[in-house]
Design a protein around this motif. Structure first.
Motif, short mmCIF file in Angstrom:
data_model
loop_
_atom_site.label_atom_id
_atom_site.label_comp_id
_atom_site.label_asym_id
_atom_site.label_seq_id
_atom_site.Cartn_x
_atom_site.Cartn_y
_atom_site.Cartn_z
N LYS A 120 20.93 -6.63 -32.45
CA LYS A 120 20.84 -5.74 -31.39
C LYS A 120 22.08 -5.75 -30.28
O LYS A 120 22.69 -4.94 -30.12
CB LYS A 120 19.50 -5.81 -30.66
CG LYS A 120 18.29 -5.74 -31.59
CD LYS A 120 17.05 -5.90 -30.65
CE LYS A 120 16.96 -7.10 -29.92
NZ LYS A 120 16.62 -8.33 -31.09
N SER A 121 22.34 -7.09 -30.11
CA SER A 121 23.31 -7.45 -29.37
C SER A 121 24.71 -6.91 -30.04
O SER A 121 25.68 -6.28 -29.51
CB SER A 121 23.48 -8.87 -28.88
OG SER A 121 22.40 -9.16 -28.22
N THR A 122 24.79 -7.28 -31.35
CA THR A 122 26.19 -6.75 -32.12
C THR A 122 26.18 -5.35 -32.11
O THR A 122 27.31 -4.80 -31.63
CB THR A 122 25.81 -7.10 -33.55
OG1 THR A 122 25.75 -8.72 -33.40
CG2 THR A 122 27.09 -6.89 -34.17
N GLY A 141 21.69 -11.54 -19.78
CA GLY A 141 20.90 -12.67 -19.45
C GLY A 141 20.70 -13.52 -20.64
O GLY A 141 19.94 -14.65 -20.37
N GLU A 142 21.00 -13.01 -21.55
CA GLU A 142 20.70 -13.60 -22.86
C GLU A 142 22.02 -14.82 -23.49
O GLU A 142 21.74 -15.93 -23.84
CB GLU A 142 20.45 -12.79 -24.08
CG GLU A 142 19.53 -11.84 -23.92
CD GLU A 142 18.34 -12.44 -24.75
OE1 GLU A 142 18.62 -13.09 -25.83
OE2 GLU A 142 17.31 -12.03 -24.51
N GLU A 143 23.31 -14.47 -23.23
CA GLU A 143 24.20 -15.09 -23.39
C GLU A 143 25.27 -15.31 -22.47
O GLU A 143 25.37 -14.26 -21.55
CB GLU A 143 24.93 -14.49 -24.62
CG GLU A 143 24.16 -14.63 -26.00
CD GLU A 143 24.33 -13.56 -26.91
OE1 GLU A 143 24.55 -13.61 -27.93
OE2 GLU A 143 24.37 -12.34 -26.56
N SER A 144 26.09 -16.21 -22.28
CA SER A 144 27.16 -16.31 -21.26
C SER A 144 28.35 -15.37 -21.71
O SER A 144 28.62 -14.87 -22.92
CB SER A 144 27.70 -17.82 -21.35
OG SER A 144 28.35 -18.00 -22.70
N ILE A 200 21.39 -3.49 -20.91
CA ILE A 200 20.82 -4.40 -20.23
C ILE A 200 20.20 -5.41 -21.41
O ILE A 200 19.57 -5.03 -22.36
CB ILE A 200 19.52 -4.03 -19.70
CG1 ILE A 200 19.88 -2.86 -18.52
CG2 ILE A 200 18.78 -5.20 -18.89
CD1 ILE A 200 20.31 -3.54 -16.98
N ASP A 201 20.86 -6.45 -21.68
CA ASP A 201 20.46 -7.30 -22.83
C ASP A 201 20.01 -8.53 -22.18
O ASP A 201 20.66 -9.50 -21.70
CB ASP A 201 21.74 -7.71 -23.62
CG ASP A 201 21.52 -8.26 -24.83
OD1 ASP A 201 20.39 -8.71 -25.16
OD2 ASP A 201 22.60 -8.64 -25.56
N SER A 202 18.60 -8.82 -22.17
CA SER A 202 17.58 -8.06 -22.61
C SER A 202 16.44 -7.68 -21.39
O SER A 202 16.69 -8.59 -20.49
CB SER A 202 16.73 -8.63 -23.80
OG SER A 202 16.18 -9.81 -23.41
N GLY A 257 15.49 -4.93 -26.28
CA GLY A 257 13.98 -5.69 -26.10
C GLY A 257 13.91 -6.35 -27.34
O GLY A 257 13.63 -6.04 -28.53
N HIS A 258 13.34 -7.68 -27.13
CA HIS A 258 12.83 -8.35 -28.35
C HIS A 258 11.35 -7.97 -28.68
O HIS A 258 10.65 -8.25 -28.13
CB HIS A 258 13.06 -9.69 -28.35
CG HIS A 258 14.45 -10.27 -27.94
ND1 HIS A 258 15.54 -10.09 -28.87
CD2 HIS A 258 15.05 -10.94 -26.93
CE1 HIS A 258 16.44 -10.65 -28.36
NE2 HIS A 258 16.39 -11.00 -27.33
N VAL A 259 11.22 -7.38 -30.12
CA VAL A 259 10.05 -7.42 -30.61
C VAL A 259 9.89 -7.74 -32.00
O VAL A 259 10.70 -7.43 -32.78
CB VAL A 259 9.76 -5.58 -30.62
CG1 VAL A 259 8.37 -5.15 -31.00
CG2 VAL A 259 10.16 -4.85 -29.57
#
Ligand code: TYD
Ligand code: MG
Length: 415
Positions: A65-67, A88-91, A134-136, A177-179
Motif C-alpha cells: 500500500k505504501s509503495t 505515522g508508520e515510517e520515518s 495518510i499512512d495509516s 488502512g491495514h485490514v
C-alpha cells in the motif's frame, strides 16, 4: 466485543436548518478528475481521482500500500503540484530509502512525520496539496479523544474530520488502512460507509501479482480491477494479466480456463495431479480452488464419465496463486483431473469453459463471448464451450467446439 468510550462533544447549534431545493436546481457539473497516469489504477477509480474525494486504500500489512501511494504521489507531483504524505508508520528516512528504490525524481513530495490529526490538517491547509496521503489511519489520533490510536472511536472520528476537510478544501485525500483477510482489525471497516471510495489491495505476499479492487465507488463502477506486479523497482502495472496465470507446461493434468474479474476476463491455468492413494484414506488437496467443488467434480467424474477416482490422491492447484471460484471453471478443472488420470495432455492452445452439473451435463456460463475474445487475443486456437452458449459463432476466428456433456469433452480432448 470492542470497548468504546463515549466522548463528550460540543456542537454549536445551527442558526437555521437547511431548506429543501428542487433536484433540478441543484448545480450540476462534471467533477474534476485527475488521472494519475497508471492505466490500471485510473480504470479502477473510474478515470482518476475526483478532486476533494476521500479514498480508503485497505489491504494486508506488507502487501504494498505504501509503495503504491508513493508511486502515485510521484506521478501526481509531476502534474498536480505538491503532495503531502503524512506518515505515522515510517520515518522520513525510511520513506526516502523507498523513494530512491522507486526512482523518485520529483522534489514536490512533502513528508510529514506527524500523527496528531489537527496538526496534519493544519499543515495540509498551509500546503494545499493536490493529494494528501495518510499512512495509516490506524496511527493517527485526535488529541481531544482519550481512546488509543487505532481504536474504533479514533478511526471513526478522524475519518469523519478528514471527510469534512477533503470536501471543504477540495483536497483529494487517501487513507491507508491495514485490514487483514479475516477483518480482524475492526478499524478501517468502520470507515467504509464514510468515505467516497474503498479500494482493496489484495494478493499473496509470496506471489508477485497484486489486484486492486474497488469495493465501493461513489464516482465509478465497482466492477473493475487493476493488476500489478511487485518488482524490485516497485509496483508495475500488468497490461496483459492473463499471462501471469498460465505456465508453459505441456504436461498432462493441466487445462486453461477463464475467470471473470468484474467485467474483465482472465485466462488461468488449473493443474491436477492424481496418484494411487498412499494411505487407506485418499487425500484431496485444493489450492486456490474450492474444496467442495472439487469433491463434487470428482464424484461426477466417477459416476457420469466413468473415470475412476476412488482410491486416488488428488491435488489441484490454480497457477500463480489466484483464486478460482467460478462454476465456469468446472469443465477445465474436471478435464485437468481426467488428463492427469489418463496421463494425456490436452492439446496446447485449447481453452476450456463451462459449468458442470451433477448429471455430468455442461451448462452455459455468463460472459462467454468476452472470455473467448480474450483467449483469441492471446493466440488460443481451440475452445471447448457449452452447447448453445454462444449466439454468433461466426464472430470468432478460433475453432469453437460445443459440448453438452463432460463425457464428450473428455472424448474430444483426451483420446
Ligand atoms: P509496503 O508498501 O511497505 O506495504 P504496506 O504499506 O502495504 O504495508 O511494501 C511492503 C513490501 O513490498 C516489502 O516487503 C518489500 C516489497 N517491495 C518490493 O518488493 N519492491 C519495492 O520496490 C518496494 C518499495 C517494496
Ligand atoms: Mg505501509
Amino acid at each position: 466485543m470492542v470497548e468504546e468510550l463515549i466522548e463528550e462533544r460540543k456542537v454549536a447549534p445551527k442558526a437555521r436548518g437547511s431548506k429543501p431545493v428542487s433536484l433540478h436546481d441543484v448545480p450540476f457539473a462534471a467533477k474534476d478528475r485527475v488521472a494519475v497516469g497508471i492505466a490500471e489504477l485510473d480504470r479502477v477509480l473510474g478515470g482518476g481521482f475526483v478532486k476533494g474525494s476521500l479514498v480508503l486504500l485497505g489491504g494486508d500489512p506488507g502487501i504494498g500500500k505504501s509503495t503504491l501511494m508513493l508511486q502515485i504521489s510521484e506521478l501526481m507531483a509531476r502534474n498536480d503540484g505538491r503532495i503531502l504524505y503524512a506518515s505515522g508508520e515510517e520515518s522520513p528516512f525510511q520513506i526516502r530509502i523507498r523513494a530512491e528504490r522507486l526512482g523518485s525524481k520529483s522534489g514536490n513530495i512533502d513528508i510529514l512525520s506527524e500523527t496528531e490529526l489537527d496538526s496534519i490538517l493544519e499543515s495540509a491547509s498551509e500546503v494545499r496539496p493536490g493529494l494528501l496521503v495518510i499512512d495509516s489511519i490506524q496511527t493517527i489520533y485526535k488529541s481531544s479523544l482519550t481512546s488509543a490510536p487505532g481504536s474504533v472511536a479514533q478511526v471513526r472520528e478522524c475519518g469523519g474530520d478528514l471527510m469534512r476537510f477533503a470536501k471543504e478544501k477540495e483536497i483529494t485525500t487517501v487513507l491507508i488502512g491495514h485490514v487483514t483477510k479475516f477483518g480482524v482489525i475492526a478499524g478501517p471497516k468502520t470507515l467504509e460507509h464514510i468515505v467516497d471510495t474503498v479500494l482493496y489491495f489484495e494478493g499473496e505476499k509470496t506471489q508477485q501479482y497484486r489486484i486492486l479492487r474497488a469495493i465501493k465507488n461513489r464516482f465509478g463502477s465497482t466492477n473493475e480491477i487493476g493488476v500489478f506486479e511487485m518488482t524490485e523497482g516497485g509496483l508495475r502495472e500488468v497490461a496483459n494479466p492473463s499471462s501471469l496465470f498460465i505456465s508453459d507446461s505441456t504436461a498432462s493434468g493441466s487445462a486453461i480456463t477463464s475467470i471473470m474479474e468484474g467485467t474483465r476476463p482472465l485466462l488461468v491455468e488449473v493443474q491436477a495431479l492424481t496418484s494411487p492413494a498412499s494411505f487407506n484414506y485418499p487425500q484431496r488437496v485444493a489450492t486456490g480452488i474450492d474444496y467442495k467443488r472439487l469433491a463434487m467434480l470428482l464424484a461426477v467424474l466417477e459416476r457420469r464419465v466413468g473415470i475412476g477416482v476412488y482410491g486416488m490422491d488428488c491435488f489441484v492447484n490454480a497457477v500463480g496463486g489466484i483464486k478460482v471460484t467460478e462454476p465456469a471453471c468446472d469443465l477445465g478443472l474436471i478435464l485437468a483431473i481426467a488428463s492427469s488420470i489418463r496421463n494425456k495432455a490436452i492439446e496446447k492452445g485449447t481453452v476450456v469453459i463451462g459449468e458442470v452439473g451433477l448429471g455430468g451435463e455442461v451448462r452455459p456460463v455468463f460472459g462467454i463471448e468476452s472470455r473467448l475474445k480474450e483467449a483469441e487475443k492471446l493466440g488460443f486456437k481451440t475452445a471447448i464451450v457449452p452447447h448453445k452458449g454462444i449466439h454468433d459463432l461466426a464472430k470468432f476466428k478460433m475453432e469453437i467446439v460445443e459440448v453438452s456433456e463432460v463425457k464428450e469433452a473428455v472424448k474430444l480432448t483426451l483420446t
